[in-house]
Design an enzyme around this catalytic site. Structure first.
Site, PDB file in Angstrom:
ATOM      1  N   GLU A 242      58.532  13.245  30.111  1.00 11.64           N
ATOM      2  CA  GLU A 242      58.316  12.883  31.519  1.00 11.64           C
ATOM      3  C   GLU A 242      58.478  11.370  31.709  1.00 11.64           C
ATOM      4  O   GLU A 242      59.093  10.903  32.661  1.00 11.64           O
ATOM      5  CB  GLU A 242      56.919  13.338  31.966  1.00 11.64           C
ATOM      6  CG  GLU A 242      56.575  12.895  33.372  1.00 11.64           C
ATOM      7  CD  GLU A 242      55.363  13.606  33.981  1.00 11.64           C
ATOM      8  OE1 GLU A 242      54.911  14.621  33.421  1.00 11.64           O
ATOM      9  OE2 GLU A 242      54.896  13.139  35.025  1.00 11.64           O
ATOM     10  N   ARG A 243      57.916  10.610  30.771  1.00 13.24           N
ATOM     11  CA  ARG A 243      57.952   9.144  30.920  1.00 13.24           C
ATOM     12  C   ARG A 243      59.349   8.598  30.668  1.00 13.24           C
ATOM     13  O   ARG A 243      59.792   7.666  31.352  1.00 13.24           O
ATOM     14  CB  ARG A 243      56.894   8.512  30.002  1.00 13.24           C
ATOM     15  CG  ARG A 243      55.520   8.776  30.573  1.00 13.24           C
ATOM     16  CD  ARG A 243      54.342   8.554  29.674  1.00 13.24           C
ATOM     17  NE  ARG A 243      53.148   9.068  30.350  1.00 13.24           N
ATOM     18  CZ  ARG A 243      51.983   9.304  29.765  1.00 13.24           C
ATOM     19  NH1 ARG A 243      51.816   9.067  28.476  1.00 13.24           N
ATOM     20  NH2 ARG A 243      50.971   9.769  30.477  1.00 13.24           N
TER      21      ARG A 243
END
Ligand SMILES: Cc1cc2nc3c(=O)[nH]c(=O)nc-3n(C[C@H](O)[C@H](O)[C@H](O)COP(=O)(O)OP(=O)(O)OC[C@H]3O[C@@H](n4cnc5c(N)ncnc54)[C@H](O)[C@@H]3O)c2cc1C
Length: 385
Positions: A242-243
């Site tokens: 996600e990051r």
């Protein structure tokens, strides 16, 4: 990072798709406050774009994460952050743990259809009283025969009003907040699942966000992803993608912001000359472009480590932090040079200014990234101390 012809083929496919199927529609989707996820995902699924790094047995391309990041970088071309975020939730936020840890049964039933675009997915971690502190979530799943009975609620869930399935983080057995969590796939049409109205947001207007309520929701235990009690770890792993997604999607997005601004300040004459001819402006734009290039280098470095099996939580956190900070500086600086035009709602830079603000909050706020980085450096006091 060395990009091959295969990488470039994916880049071309997604960029052509965005130009033809997405960008011509984003203004309308922004006004409607939702994009048609089922319609769009089926088209993307047919081109293989929702499973680039997912296993071939389930319809994915089976490629490494460098190909996925090329896809993500191109998503930055979408002129609405809400649409790219909705796609990213499907590919990089709600399905990585299922792909990595899910049983063959689960992957056959759900992952394959997330990859084909038939099913829309959400990731449901945050709760009204627990966002940054993931360990503090309160939603529970209690065993009853072969089922779990789920109670609780989830807050700010992207794609929620359109989702067919939710990847839910919840508490199963035990008191240790890092060992009592599990990940369960929950069908949204289960009796007891309900949704709030679509939440009204500052930005990401084309993305639907809602609160979800679970009232004695019965789900078979076979919907557990991986092992019971491993949910916290799986979610921390899933956060890495996600990051990395958040950092990579920002790159082209911010470059467009700069390009749009250059076009404008070239044409706009103030005090008898183009605005761009003021050194303070062209120096600033040159500096911001340099910062984006530095962020790109950090993202690629993290991706190389990730592909080689390294723990890149530190670099992914640094990239996410830098992306959130830079998005604020780039969009704010560019908006300034547009003057009153920059303050208009439909201006591309003002949309980027609103949309990108979430980068420093969602998926782990800047302060959470700083905590991870400080812990990695050994300078954060331990919780006990
Ligand atoms: C548009 C949108 C989409 C989202 N989509 C999803 C989704 O699909 N799924 C999902 O599960 N969640 C989603 N979220 C939730 C998001 O992940 C959370 O909002 C985020 O994790 C922050 O949690 P919080 O809002 O509870 O802030 P809080 O945890 O209450 O923190 C508030 C602020 O305090 C600061 N802070 C936090 N910790 C510290 C610290 N240790 N030291 C100093 N300061 C600190 C930060 O600045 C933070 O912004 C979404 C949110 C939004 C707005």
């Amino acid at each position: 990072m060395i990009f091959t012809e295969e990488h470039e083929a994916i880049r071309t496919t997604i960029s052509q798709f965005i130009d033809k199927e997405i960008n011509p529609n984003v203004d309308q989707w922004e006004k409607e406050g939702i994009f048609p996820a089922h319609e769009l995902f089926k088209k993307m699924g047919a081109l293989g774009l929702l499973g680039i790094n997912k296993p071939e047995e389930y319809g994915g391309m089976g490629l490494d994460y460098s190909y996925q990041i090329v896809f993500t970088e191109e998503l930055g071309r979408i002129r609405s952050g809400g649409v790219s975020m909705g796609i990213g939730v499907q590919t990089d936020m709600s399905t990585p743990a299922l792909a990595k840890h899910g049983s063959d049964l689960l992957r056959g039933k759900y992952l394959a259809k997330a990859i084909s675009g038939e099913y829309v997915f959400s990731i449901a971690v945050s709760e009204p009283h627990a966002g940054s502190d993931v360990a503090a979530i309160k939603t529970t799943a209690v065993k009853d025969g072969d089922d779990y009975i789920i109670n609780g609620s989830k807050m700010w869930i992207t794609n929620a009003t359109q989702a067919d399935y939710l990847c839910v983080l919840l508490n199963t057995e035990g008191d240790n907040p890092h060992k009592n969590k599990s990940m369960v796939i929950v069908p949204t049409n289960s009796p007891g699942v309900s949704f709030s109205e679509k939440l009204d947001k500052l930005g990401m207007r084309a993305s639907d966000t809602a609160q979800i309520f679970f009232d004695n929701v019965r789900v078979p235990q076979e919907n557990l992803v991986g092992e019971e009690g491993m949910g916290f770890i799986y979610q921390m792993e899933q956060f890495q993608e996600e990051r990395l997604y958040c950092a990579a999607v920002n790159l082209k997005n911010l470059e467009y912001c700069i390009q749009d601004t250059i076009e404008y300040v070239k044409e706009r004459h103030v005090f008898g000359k183009p605005l761009l001819d003021n050194q303070v402006i062209y120096f600033k734009l040159a500096e911001l472009q340099t910062e984006i290039e530095a962020l790109r280098a950090l993202v690629y470095d993290a991706i190389e480590g990730y592909i080689n099996g390294e723990d890149v939580s530190l670099k992914a956190s640094m990239a996410k932090l830098k992306a959130g900070r830079l998005a604020r500086v780039v969009t704010d600086s560019c908006l300034q040079y547009w003057g009153g035009m920059g303050f208009m709602w439909d201006n591309s830079v003002s949309r980027a200014y609103r949309d990108s603000r979430i980068m420093s909050i969602g998926g782990g706020a800047d302060e959470v990234m700083l905590t991870i980085i400080a812990k990695g450096m050994g300078i954060a006091p331990s919780r006990k101390a």
